[in-house]
Write a protein that holds these residues in place. Structure first.
Motif, PDB file in Angstrom:
ATOM      1  N   GLN A 204       2.140 -11.525   0.745  1.00  0.00           N
ATOM      2  CA  GLN A 204       1.215 -10.235   0.986  1.00  0.00           C
ATOM      3  C   GLN A 204       2.099  -9.144   1.168  1.00  0.00           C
ATOM      4  OE1 GLN A 204      -2.318 -10.994   2.566  1.00  0.00           O
ATOM      5  NE2 GLN A 204      -3.022  -8.969   2.950  1.00  0.00           N
ATOM      6  N   LEU A 205       3.023  -9.233   2.157  1.00  0.00           N
ATOM      7  CA  LEU A 205       4.090  -8.134   2.542  1.00  0.00           C
ATOM      8  C   LEU A 205       5.332  -8.091   1.349  1.00  0.00           C
ATOM      9  CD1 LEU A 205       3.901  -8.355   6.308  1.00  0.00           C
ATOM     10  CD2 LEU A 205       2.352  -6.896   4.807  1.00  0.00           C
TER      11      LEU A 205
ATOM     12  N   PRO B  56       4.488  -6.074  -2.521  1.00  0.00           N
ATOM     13  CA  PRO B  56       4.698  -4.554  -2.569  1.00  0.00           C
ATOM     14  C   PRO B  56       6.191  -4.238  -2.890  1.00  0.00           C
ATOM     15  CG  PRO B  56       3.332  -4.926  -0.602  1.00  0.00           C
ATOM     16  CD  PRO B  56       3.849  -6.271  -1.094  1.00  0.00           C
TER      17      PRO B  56
ATOM     18  N   THR C 123      -0.713  -0.159  -4.966  1.00  0.00           N
ATOM     19  CA  THR C 123      -0.726  -1.384  -3.897  1.00  0.00           C
ATOM     20  C   THR C 123      -2.043  -1.455  -3.069  1.00  0.00           C
ATOM     21  OG1 THR C 123       1.803  -1.275  -3.847  1.00  0.00           O
ATOM     22  CG2 THR C 123       0.394  -2.763  -2.139  1.00  0.00           C
TER      23      THR C 123
ATOM     24  N   GLY D 114      -5.039  -4.282  -3.187  1.00  0.00           N
ATOM     25  CA  GLY D 114      -5.481  -5.061  -1.769  1.00  0.00           C
ATOM     26  C   GLY D 114      -6.851  -5.633  -1.906  1.00  0.00           C
TER      27      GLY D 114
ATOM     28  N   ASN E 231      -6.781  -9.667  -2.495  1.00  0.00           N
ATOM     29  CA  ASN E 231      -6.487 -10.241  -1.145  1.00  0.00           C
ATOM     30  C   ASN E 231      -7.893 -10.304  -0.309  1.00  0.00           C
ATOM     31  OD1 ASN E 231      -3.771 -10.524  -1.920  1.00  0.00           O
ATOM     32  ND2 ASN E 231      -3.296  -8.534  -0.770  1.00  0.00           N
TER      33      ASN E 231
ATOM     34  N   VAL F 239      -3.278  -4.932   7.936  1.00  0.00           N
ATOM     35  CA  VAL F 239      -2.398  -5.640   7.025  1.00  0.00           C
ATOM     36  C   VAL F 239      -1.913  -4.475   5.965  1.00  0.00           C
ATOM     37  CG1 VAL F 239      -2.008  -7.153   5.095  1.00  0.00           C
ATOM     38  CG2 VAL F 239      -3.232  -7.946   7.240  1.00  0.00           C
ATOM     39  N   ALA F 240      -3.019  -3.494   5.616  1.00  0.00           N
ATOM     40  CA  ALA F 240      -2.573  -2.348   4.701  1.00  0.00           C
ATOM     41  C   ALA F 240      -1.661  -1.564   5.331  1.00  0.00           C
ATOM     42  CB  ALA F 240      -3.864  -1.820   4.266  1.00  0.00           C
TER      43      ALA F 240
ATOM     44  N   GLU G 124       1.559  -3.052   5.059  1.00  0.00           N
ATOM     45  CA  GLU G 124       2.097  -2.976   3.525  1.00  0.00           C
ATOM     46  C   GLU G 124       2.684  -1.461   3.326  1.00  0.00           C
ATOM     47  OE1 GLU G 124      -0.960  -6.173   1.420  1.00  0.00           O
ATOM     48  OE2 GLU G 124      -1.131  -4.050   1.356  1.00  0.00           O
TER      49      GLU G 124
ATOM     50  N   LEU H  68       6.362  -0.247   2.003  1.00  0.00           N
ATOM     51  CA  LEU H  68       6.329   0.487   0.755  1.00  0.00           C
ATOM     52  C   LEU H  68       7.246   1.660   1.005  1.00  0.00           C
ATOM     53  CD1 LEU H  68       3.008  -0.010  -0.974  1.00  0.00           C
ATOM     54  CD2 LEU H  68       5.332  -0.629  -1.895  1.00  0.00           C
TER      55      LEU H  68
ATOM     56  N   ARG I 276      -7.782   2.267   0.319  1.00  0.00           N
ATOM     57  CA  ARG I 276      -7.763   0.621   0.787  1.00  0.00           C
ATOM     58  C   ARG I 276      -9.113   0.306   1.540  1.00  0.00           C
ATOM     59  NH1 ARG I 276      -8.230  -3.787   0.618  1.00  0.00           N
ATOM     60  NH2 ARG I 276      -6.833  -5.503   1.531  1.00  0.00           N
TER      61      ARG I 276
END
Length: 278
Positions: free
Chosen positions: A47-48, A51, A86, A90, A93, A131-132, A135, A139, A168
Motif C-alpha cells: 500500500q505504501l 505510490p 494516488t 485509495g 483499498n 494511511v493516506a 502515502e 509520494l 481522499r
C-alpha cells in the motif's frame, strides 16, 4: 457501558454520553486497523510502496513521451496529477478492506457488541485517512528526490496537500459503500475496471484540450481533474487550461466536488451498514 477498551481517552468521567462513546469506539476501531497493518508488513509494503512505483514508472518510463503545457519540466506538471491519482485510487483499498471484514464476520461481531453504531464506518474512514497522509508524504519525498519542486510558499503548498486529502476523504465513503455492496473480495478486485477510467480520463497526465472534444469535456468535469489542477496552481506548477469555466475555477471545484460526493455517499454508506443484518 461500552465493552471496548477506552484507554485511548484517559481521564474520562465515570458517566459518559453518546458523543464520548462514539469517539472512543471510533478510536478503538482505528487502533485495530493500524495494528492490523503492523502485523501485516507485506500489506504495508504494497500500500505504501505502490505510490513510489507509480511515480517512478510514470516519471521516468513515460515522462519522456509527455509534454508540459509551458514547455518546461514535465515532472513539475505530472507530479501533482500523480498525487491526485494516488488519492483517488485509495478508494479501492477502502473497498477491499471493508468487504474483507464483512466476509470474515468482523463487521457482524462489531454489530453484536455494545458499541456506537457509527464507530465501524467512521473508524474505517479515520484509519484510511491516516494511511493516506503517509502515502502522500512518501509520494512528495519521492517526487522531490526526482527533481520536482514547488514555486509557492509553505501555506499554498499545505493548502494543496489539504485539497488532495479532501479528495481522499470523500472517496473513502465511496469505498465503504462499495465494500458493503459487493458480494466478495474477488468482486471488489473487479472494481479496478471502474477506477482506471476514472483516473485516466482526467487532467492527471495530459491536458483535456489534447483529447477529442467530448472526451475532453468529460475529463474537465472529472473531480480528479479539479483537484489536480488546483494542486498545480497552489504548488506553482504548470497548469493546463483552455479557458473553460470548470478549469478556471479549479480551486473552487476542488472543494465543492468532495463536499458533494461526501454529502451523497456518506449517508448511503451509513444506511447500508445499518441494514446489513436486517
Amino acid at each position: 457501558m461500552s465493552a471496548v477498551d477506552t484507554a485511548g481517552l484517559p481521564g474520562a468521567p465515570a458517566t459518559h454520553g453518546r458523543a464520548y462513546w462514539a469517539v472512543a469506539d471510533c478510536w478503538n476501531v482505528v487502533r485495530r486497523g493500524l495494528t492490523y497493518y503492523q502485523r501485516q508488513p507485506v500489506l504495508i509494503a504494497w500500500q505504501l510502496g505502490f505510490p513510489i512505483i507509480s511515480v517512478l514508472l510514470y516519471g521516468y518510463v513515460f515522462g519522456g513521451a509527455m509534454k508540459s503545457p509551458d514547455g518546461g519540466s514535465v515532472r513539475d506538471f505530472l507530479m501533482p496529477g500523480m498525487f491526485a491519482m494516488t488519492m483517488a485510487f485509495g478508494f479501492m483499498n477502502t473497498a477491499i478492506a471493508v468487504v474483507t471484514d464483512v466476509a470474515k464476520g468482523v463487521v457482524d461481531r462489531f454489530r453484536s457488541m455494545p458499541m456506537a453504531p457509527s464507530a465501524v464506518v467512521t473508524g474505517r474512514g479515520v484509519n484510511d485517512l491516516i494511511v493516506a497522509c503517509a502515502e502522500l508524504a512518501i509520494l512528495a519525498a519521492t517526487a522531490f528526490a526526482m527533481g520536482w519542486r514547488t514555486d509557492s510558499g509553505l501555506a499554498a503548498s499545505l493548502g494543496a496537500f489539504g485539497l488532495l486529502l479532501l479528495l481522499r476523504f470523500c472517496l473513502i465513503w465511496v469505498g465503504i459503500l462499495l465494500g458493503l455492496l459487493v458480494p466478495s473480495q474477488e468482486a471488489a478486485g473487479g472494481l479496478y475496471a471502474v477506477a482506471f477510467p476514472l483516473t485516466m480520463i482526467s487532467s492527471v497526465f495530459v491536458p483535456p484540450s489534447t483529447m477529442p472534444d467530448w472526451l475532453g469535456t468529460v475529463a474537465e468535469w472529472n473531480p480528479i481533474s479539479s483537484t489536480a489542477t488546483a494542486a498545480r496552481e497552489l504548488f506553482g506548477n504548470p497548469v493546463a487550461s483552455d479557458g473553460s469555466w470548470i478549469q478556471e475555477n479549479a480551486l473552487l471545484m476542488a472543494v465543492v466536488w468532495p463536499l458533494v460526493i461526501t454529502a451523497v455517499f456518506a449517508p448511503l454508506a451509513v444506511r447500508r451498514f445499518q441494514r446489513l443484518s436486517r
